[in-house]
Each structure stands twice: as C-alpha cells, then as structure tokens.
Enzyme design. Sequence first.
Site, short mmCIF file in Angstrom:
data_model
loop_
_atom_site.label_atom_id
_atom_site.label_comp_id
_atom_site.label_asym_id
_atom_site.label_seq_id
_atom_site.Cartn_x
_atom_site.Cartn_y
_atom_site.Cartn_z
N ASP A 178 -4.38 68.87 71.86
CA ASP A 178 -3.27 67.93 71.67
C ASP A 178 -2.12 68.23 72.64
O ASP A 178 -1.51 69.30 72.55
CB ASP A 178 -2.82 68.06 70.20
N ASP A 200 -0.09 58.18 66.62
CA ASP A 200 -0.64 58.50 65.29
C ASP A 200 -0.71 57.27 64.38
O ASP A 200 0.22 56.48 64.32
CB ASP A 200 0.23 59.55 64.60
#
Length: 755
Positions: A508, A571
């Site tokens: 990430d 997200d």
Amino acid sequence: MRKMLIYAGILALSCFIACKTNNEQSVLPLDSGWKFNTGDDQAWATAAYNDGSWKTIDPKKNWEDQGYKGYDGFAWYRMHIMIPSSLKANAFIKDSLQIQLGRIDDCDQVFLNGELIGENGRTIYNKKEPSIEFFKEQGRWYVDRRYVLAANDPRIRWDQENLIAIRSYDQGGAGGLNGKPFGISMADLQDHIKFDFSSAAFTFGSDSTITKKFTILNLSGTEEFKGKLTIDAILNDNGINIYSECTGMDITPKLKLEKSVTFKKNLASPATLKVTFTESTSGKTITDQFEIPYILTPKPGLKPMINGAKVFGVRPYSPFQFKVAATGKPPLRYSAVDLPQGLMIDAANGLITGSLKKKGDYKVKLMVENELGFARRELKIVVGDVISLTPPLGWNSWNCWGLSVSDQKIRQSANAMKSSGLIDHGWTYINIDDGWEDKHDKDGNILTNAKFPNMKGLCSYVHSLGLKIGIYSSPGPKTCGGYEGSYTYEAKDAQNYANWGIDYLKYDWCSYGTLAPKPSIDQMKEPYREMKHAIRKVNRDIHYSLCQYGMGDVWGWGAEVDGNSWRTTGDIEDTWESLSAIGFSQGKCSPWSAPGRWNDPDMLVVGWVGWGPALHYTRLTTNEQYTHITLWSLLAAPLLIGCDLSQLDAFTLNLLTNDEVLAVNQDPLGKQAVQIKKTDDYEIWARDLEDGSQAIGLFNKTEKVYNVPVDLKDLNIKGKPVMRDLWSQADLGKVCTHFEMKTQPHGARMIRLTK
Ligand code: GLA
C-alpha cells in the site's frame, strides 16, 4: 490601505445580502463563497486575518480537481457568514446549531471565530511536518463532517458576521472538502431521531418467519418528543402489507431503544420495512426504511459437486497448495487422476500439495465421492511464470477490524471460513491488513506487535485448515495506519514473509507519497518494482496486490511490475454512493484485465463491517448487495470478504456461496465485463465466458422496481439463446431479440445466455 477598504466594503455588502436573503431560510448554504489557501498558519483561524488575496474554491470538489494537482499537505478554507437569529426563532427545535461540511480528505480542524469547534482525523506520518501529530484520534476521512454547538454557545455570533475556518491536511489523496451537504441550520427532528437498522442483523426462523431488530435513537440530550410510531412491512412486487404496527411513543432525551419485529414472509420475496415517527404537536414525521433480506439461491445439494477454480498457476519449485472445493453430504472422498509427479492429494480433505519442477500445462481429473454419488471435473495446472490465473477469493481484515486486528481474530476468521462452508465454494485467502507490524530489529527483520505473538505459528494454523494467508505492508516508511512500512527493508521483509509462509502481499503506497510527492509514472513504478524483485527471489508464490488507489492509471502498467492485482480506486464504503461510483466506473480498465492480472475495485462490504473495533451491519440494502456481488463477479475482481466471518448471517452466506455466480468470477478466460448500455436509470454489463456463453448483469440505478430492456443486438447475439438466471439457478428458456427483466431498486439480475 485602499485595498483593505475595498475588501471591507465587499464584506459589508455580502453581509447585507446574506442578512436580507437568509432571513427566512432554515438552512444557510455553505456550498459557495469559500476562500482557499495552501500552507498552514494559525492566524488564518481568526476573523481579523485578511483573506482578500486568497483564491475562491468550490467545496463540493477536491482541490486537486481545481488547479492544485498533486498538492498534498496543509490548506485552509475560510468563509465569512452572517448567522441570523431568525434561524433559531423560526426553528421547531431551538437547542442546537449544526454546521455541515460535506467530507474532508483527510483530516480537519474547524474553527468558529478563531476557536476550535471540532476535529476529525488520524495520526499521519510526515517527515517534513511533524506538527501533524495533533491528529491523535484514529478517525476516518470518509465520514460526514457535522459539527454541533449548543444554541447558546458563546462562540456563535448571532446576527453578526462569523468566520468559519477549516484547517485541513491531505496525505496523498485528492485533497480537501468534497461531497455534501454544506450548510448551517438548527438541528431538527430528523437530526435528532434516527432509526438505526445497522445495529442488529436479522434472523430467519422456521416456518418462514423473519425477525428484524433495530434501534430508535434520540441524539439530543435535552429534547423529548411525543408522538406515534408506525411500522409496516410491504411486499415490493404488489404493495401488499404483510405486517403493521402503530404505537404511542415517548422519545426521551438520549433514548437508545431496541425494537424487534417478527412476521412471516416467503424467503425469496423482496419486501420493505417502513418505520415512521409522527411528532404530535407539529405533525412532523421522520421516516426510514429497510429492505428485508430475501434469499434467491437454493442450498447446495447432498450429491457431490466440485466448485472453485478450474485453472491454477504455480511457479516451478514453489510449494504447491490447492484445495479442491466441493459440496455434498459428508464424508467426501477426494481423488485425482493424472496428477503430475511431485504432487499428491489428501483423500480426506482434497488438499493437493507438493511442488513441480518443469514448466508446462497438466490436465488433472478430479473426483469427489460420497454415499450418494460422485462428481468429476478437470483442473488445469499451469506451471509457469504467472500465478493467480483466476481472481483470488478470500477475506481481508480491514473492512471489519481495521487496526484492531489480532492473531485471535485471524484464527477466528479462518475457523469460520471453514466451518461456514465458504471453503467448499473456493474461498481461500485469509488476509491480515494493516495493524500487525512493530519495528525492524537491528538485523533488519520486521517484528510483529503484541497482537501477533507468533506469525509463523499463525500461518501454519491457517494452512492446516486448507486455507492460505496474506499480509500487508507499504513501500513507504509508514503504513496508512502509521505502522512500520518496508522502505529500505524490502528484501528482508519478503524473506521473512516467505519464512512465515505468506501467500499474498498487499503493498500500500501510503507514506511513500512523502518520498515522491508528485510522482511521475516511473516514480510510481519504482517501489513496486523493488518489492517485485524481492518477492521473486523467495521460493514461494506470493500473490502481489498493488494498492495505490489507481494512480497513474495503474491498470496500464501493473503487469509490468508483476502485480497480480491492483486497486483501481480509493477505499470503498458500505454506501450506495461509494459502491455505484466505484463499480460502474470500472469499464475504463476492462481491457487490461487478464489471467493473473486483475483490476481490483476494493473489498466487499457485506455483513458486519466497521473498520474496527466496533462493527455495524452493512448499510447497503439487500438489493445493493446483490448488485455488489453481481458486478464484482462480472468485473473479474478479486473477491475479498470484508466482514466478521464469525457473525455470518444466512443471507450473507447465501450471497457468497452461489457457485454459478462465483463461476463467472472464476471463469478461466479471465475476461472482465464491459459496459454494454448506460442510461440514467439502468446499466447492462456483459462478459464472454470460456465456453462461448455470455454472463450478463442488468442493474437498476433507480429507487423503484424497473424493467430493464435487453436487446440481443447490443450483446452481439444472433438467434435464440437459452437464458439461465444465475442467482436463482433456474433455466428461463429461450429468449427472442428483445426482452425485459424486472429488477429491484438499486438491484441486479444476473443471467447467462448460451447460444
Ligand atoms: C489504505 C488502504 C486500505 C487499508 C488501509 C490500511 O487506506 O486503501 O484498504 O489497507 O490503508 O491502513
């Protein structure tokens, strides 16, 4: 000096206009008139500061879309506004003033006339700006910003000009204010009274009964409301009322009352529960509704059935682990013909293990038997360079546990993956997201924190259940949750992951943004290439999942850095806005999807979710959840369940175990669906499958039942194909050139057309 005067004049004029026009308004809009400046200075919180030279900005769109491309860091928004006391005088409830500021990416502190009235954010790592430390709270950026003040709070200047100043900080996203609503108003009935349907799931009883619990909340600490509560359950298809209740109700300050209703309903019929409170003196009503879950998919039969992937990729010499997924009355016995040398199958649990040295394709005949019969299926094993030849099916800790993930929660999830039967439908990965890390030791080995006392032991445990295990890190010095990342430790980290037995790495971007603030495409590839080399050196197949939110159109180059999947978006959340915005925009990356190279529109938000530690039942309606799984399956997306598996309800389990739907996701051709039709009301997406048939999704974007029209010409189908409804697993016969399918609000139909 002259400038100052002009500025003061403009202010006075705008105040005058505001006083006049807003006199009778119940909401003072805040969706225009904002001033904006990048940087950080506490003086900007005060009314006295002159922001005359600042630029104007639209608060509904992030700053990166308004001329500040690539800007990360601090920026301030300011707005001068008169707050008339008529707002209070005209209000039904006069006790609190609310300031609604849409959403803010990532963190914010809000000041009224120089004084802090609220903040939301999380600890963010930034080498250059340690002052960011003040964001101690582990908040999430994607929450509505609503700051409430008592009407008699001295910080409010009634009938005078007020200054709202927002200090915001963006770590790497699009930056700043966005979304809706923006306004100042007195909190009204609907702001105080809430019906929370996410506070509890529902249970299906015997004899077609369903029980739904929900909570009635009064957010006001002082106001009491008297009136009546009505509850109705209505069948969507014909409007017939199947349950009705009407009671007097006294909603006391801070009330939190759990209510339970039970009624009979055919399991497969869509229906809606409507709850209304009518306040007796004003006649004002608050109403909300909940879609009662309905189950479409028949339970698996007792005869053996083989499910899951039909093709499996492995690299030469890597440890091999493939679980034959099968349903049927236990005990099941597993066997395989033509297994290449180096592999063996466990007859009791269907686990194929070993390793293969030579590149090539091997066709294996799998067989599963029980006392009622047997099932056979071919599995193609491809020994080569590319792994994950079908999208990964599994679970990830983030959408439920957030940073509160622990060894115990991972074990619980792995146990539930097995005991719920998900494993028998091909679900395989148990992935630990952020929150397991500690520091690197003096030899450069990453240590786990106290929540993970024995990572190797945990991995062995998960493997012993026939499952695989994943982990998370960042190429930057810190992860998004503020834990230690892999920066400069890539090789050591990969080696440790392999030693522990890790099968999946989510990598990430997060704080890498502080090392490459405005990255070129080459700079975006750089850290991913670095870790690629590290994981390719270890003797283990590790699914490599790139997570950098789609920056630089990663779908165009993710394969080049050896990504097996790459996030295409920010997200996801459990709302229709988030789901539909992400899901229906995935057409742009369709052409790049291929076996071993998957577009990842983020994890599933069904069941009990919450980003930890407190969970709530998904805010997606039943129909939206059908849309979610239908669309993600058509998109050949990795399916990573994001809920607490130990609290799986019958509806969620049913949704996740339809083998015909999952077979579309796992189709060996690996072609992602394309958008065939898009109108304001509906969309049609279609995907070619290996056997020459097509899987099609019909999506109703409206809030009413809608008949979605299908024209076979659009699908390039000639003749009269045979149609199968995949959710109910029923043949619907031959179809002609045009047909329509009844589709629920925000819901989907999923069909397969075979020529
Ligand atoms: C980012 C990712 C999420 C999750 C968190 C962990 O926000 O996009 O999926 O991994 O970081 O901190």
